[in-house]
Design a protein around this motif. Sequence first.
Motif, PDB file in Angstrom:
ATOM      1  N   THR A   1      41.092   5.852  15.061  1.00  0.00           N
ATOM      2  CA  THR A   1      41.973   6.583  15.467  1.00  0.00           C
ATOM      3  C   THR A   1      42.413   8.020  14.128  1.00  0.00           C
ATOM      4  OG1 THR A   1      43.778   5.546  14.784  1.00  0.00           O
ATOM      5  CG2 THR A   1      43.658   5.206  17.146  1.00  0.00           C
ATOM      6  N   THR A   2      42.929   8.355  14.764  1.00  0.00           N
ATOM      7  CA  THR A   2      43.672   9.963  13.896  1.00  0.00           C
ATOM      8  C   THR A   2      44.869   9.866  13.049  1.00  0.00           C
ATOM      9  OG1 THR A   2      41.895  11.547  14.458  1.00  0.00           O
ATOM     10  CG2 THR A   2      43.174  12.597  13.509  1.00  0.00           C
ATOM     11  N   GLY A   3      44.983   9.761  11.969  1.00  0.00           N
ATOM     12  CA  GLY A   3      47.070   8.908  12.219  1.00  0.00           C
ATOM     13  C   GLY A   3      47.079  10.316  10.611  1.00  0.00           C
ATOM     14  N   GLY A   4      48.163  10.331  10.790  1.00  0.00           N
ATOM     15  CA  GLY A   4      49.137  11.297   9.463  1.00  0.00           C
ATOM     16  C   GLY A   4      48.667  11.178   8.036  1.00  0.00           C
ATOM     17  N   TYR A   5      48.547  12.366   7.459  1.00  0.00           N
ATOM     18  CA  TYR A   5      48.328  11.831   6.191  1.00  0.00           C
ATOM     19  C   TYR A   5      49.035  12.435   5.662  1.00  0.00           C
ATOM     20  CZ  TYR A   5      44.901  11.309   2.530  1.00  0.00           C
ATOM     21  OH  TYR A   5      44.068  11.209   0.799  1.00  0.00           O
ATOM     22  N   ALA A   6      50.379  11.502   5.035  1.00  0.00           N
ATOM     23  CA  ALA A   6      51.368  11.742   3.995  1.00  0.00           C
ATOM     24  C   ALA A   6      50.575  12.065   2.079  1.00  0.00           C
ATOM     25  CB  ALA A   6      52.387  11.414   3.940  1.00  0.00           C
ATOM     26  N   GLY A   7      51.957  12.566   1.747  1.00  0.00           N
ATOM     27  CA  GLY A   7      51.532  13.230   0.520  1.00  0.00           C
ATOM     28  C   GLY A   7      50.674  13.430  -0.023  1.00  0.00           C
ATOM     29  N   GLN A   8      49.571  15.053   0.663  1.00  0.00           N
ATOM     30  CA  GLN A   8      48.462  15.386  -0.161  1.00  0.00           C
ATOM     31  C   GLN A   8      49.249  16.828   0.017  1.00  0.00           C
ATOM     32  OE1 GLN A   8      45.582  14.464  -0.175  1.00  0.00           O
ATOM     33  NE2 GLN A   8      47.274  12.292  -0.130  1.00  0.00           N
ATOM     34  N   LYS A   9      48.334  17.447  -1.213  1.00  0.00           N
ATOM     35  CA  LYS A   9      48.779  19.240  -1.265  1.00  0.00           C
ATOM     36  C   LYS A   9      48.594  19.875  -0.217  1.00  0.00           C
ATOM     37  CE  LYS A   9      52.066  18.327  -4.933  1.00  0.00           C
ATOM     38  NZ  LYS A   9      53.037  18.736  -5.319  1.00  0.00           N
ATOM     39  N   VAL A  10      48.832  20.859  -0.277  1.00  0.00           N
ATOM     40  CA  VAL A  10      48.066  21.513   1.517  1.00  0.00           C
ATOM     41  C   VAL A  10      48.502  23.478   1.280  1.00  0.00           C
ATOM     42  CG1 VAL A  10      47.843  22.424   3.477  1.00  0.00           C
ATOM     43  CG2 VAL A  10      48.405  19.362   3.118  1.00  0.00           C
ATOM     44  N   ARG A  11      47.709  24.480   1.324  1.00  0.00           N
ATOM     45  CA  ARG A  11      47.955  25.812   1.411  1.00  0.00           C
ATOM     46  C   ARG A  11      48.522  26.110   2.092  1.00  0.00           C
ATOM     47  NH1 ARG A  11      42.511  27.181  -1.657  1.00  0.00           N
ATOM     48  NH2 ARG A  11      42.124  25.378   0.104  1.00  0.00           N
ATOM     49  N   LEU A  12      49.453  27.233   1.823  1.00  0.00           N
ATOM     50  CA  LEU A  12      49.752  27.971   3.108  1.00  0.00           C
ATOM     51  C   LEU A  12      48.931  29.641   2.729  1.00  0.00           C
ATOM     52  CD1 LEU A  12      51.759  29.263   5.494  1.00  0.00           C
ATOM     53  CD2 LEU A  12      53.287  29.895   4.321  1.00  0.00           C
TER      54      LEU A  12
ATOM     55  N   TYR B   1      43.295  22.514   3.684  1.00  0.00           N
ATOM     56  CA  TYR B   1      43.472  21.691   2.510  1.00  0.00           C
ATOM     57  C   TYR B   1      41.989  21.137   2.178  1.00  0.00           C
ATOM     58  CZ  TYR B   1      43.332  16.278   1.586  1.00  0.00           C
ATOM     59  OH  TYR B   1      43.268  15.260   0.856  1.00  0.00           O
ATOM     60  N   ALA B   2      42.295  21.430   0.483  1.00  0.00           N
ATOM     61  CA  ALA B   2      40.613  21.036   0.016  1.00  0.00           C
ATOM     62  C   ALA B   2      40.381  19.909   0.285  1.00  0.00           C
ATOM     63  CB  ALA B   2      40.886  21.625  -1.533  1.00  0.00           C
ATOM     64  N   GLY B   3      40.703  18.512   0.698  1.00  0.00           N
ATOM     65  CA  GLY B   3      40.295  17.353   0.663  1.00  0.00           C
ATOM     66  C   GLY B   3      40.396  16.856  -0.563  1.00  0.00           C
ATOM     67  N   ASN B   4      39.528  14.950  -1.112  1.00  0.00           N
ATOM     68  CA  ASN B   4      39.534  14.305  -1.743  1.00  0.00           C
ATOM     69  C   ASN B   4      38.734  14.029  -2.180  1.00  0.00           C
ATOM     70  OD1 ASN B   4      40.324  12.373  -0.642  1.00  0.00           O
ATOM     71  ND2 ASN B   4      42.455  12.682  -0.728  1.00  0.00           N
ATOM     72  N   GLY B   5      38.851  12.704  -2.879  1.00  0.00           N
ATOM     73  CA  GLY B   5      37.729  11.707  -3.011  1.00  0.00           C
ATOM     74  C   GLY B   5      36.910  11.273  -1.813  1.00  0.00           C
TER      75      GLY B   5
END
Length: 259
Positions: free
Chosen positions: A189-200, A240-244
């Motif tokens: 499934t696809t679930g919410g991803y909390a605690g991430q830095k996102v640019r407006l 969102y820039a993503g991470n490892g």
Amino acid sequence: MFIRSAAVTLSGALVLSALAATAAEADAGQGDTTIVGVVVNGGKAVVVGATAKKTFKLSITTSDDSGIKDAYGWVYHGSFDLPDGSAGPGSDTPLACTPASGSATTVTCVADITVDPNADLINAHAGTWHVWTSVDANDSDYVNLDDASTFTMKRAATLTADASPEPVAKGKTLTVKGTLKRANWDNLTTGGYAGQKVRLQFRKAGTATFTTVKTVTSGTGGALKATAKATADGYWRFSYAGNGTTGAADALVDYVDVR
């Protein structure tokens, strides 16, 4: 040298067994056969969604003064001795090899590799993967490398953005809401991803470049909310820039008319 069985294909648990069985012969070689370069997915991370299969290319460039007879390769996660995931054509199906830049002694060997979240992946597999390869030259020289290169396998992310009010009076506050989610390979499934830095970000109408207005952190369920002053007609989005372990994502733009 690596001994190949008579099986036509090798995948899943059989690949893992073969990797473990050949661990003692890792990083072996004879003569002047060399691996010149290994490229996975064109040098980019392999980003996989929650359910859809993902196909990418494994490219191995190799050289020997007598020419290359055949080359083999697959990719795996974990250690070579005890991998916990793998994919590729297997030890019995050679990669397709063609001369590199007209050379008779250097060739580039390529295979399409497909991973299926329904069968091959769990969340713990996100991150660094490794490439195994074995190459035979025409003069019986060879090289086996258990870790010829590494690449990153990531869980796909998605973003939404909705700006309001629409239209908005010039100089008034605009509120942009959205959600950051990512693929969950454990439950498909696809679930919410909390605690991430996102640019407006904002792109003024008639221009081609987005400018970051502010950065916010995703909350419970990946919820996003940001406010900004409306100064001109244009397009708003979250980025969102993503991470490892998670891929990058941009939301579809939301156009706001400023009056």
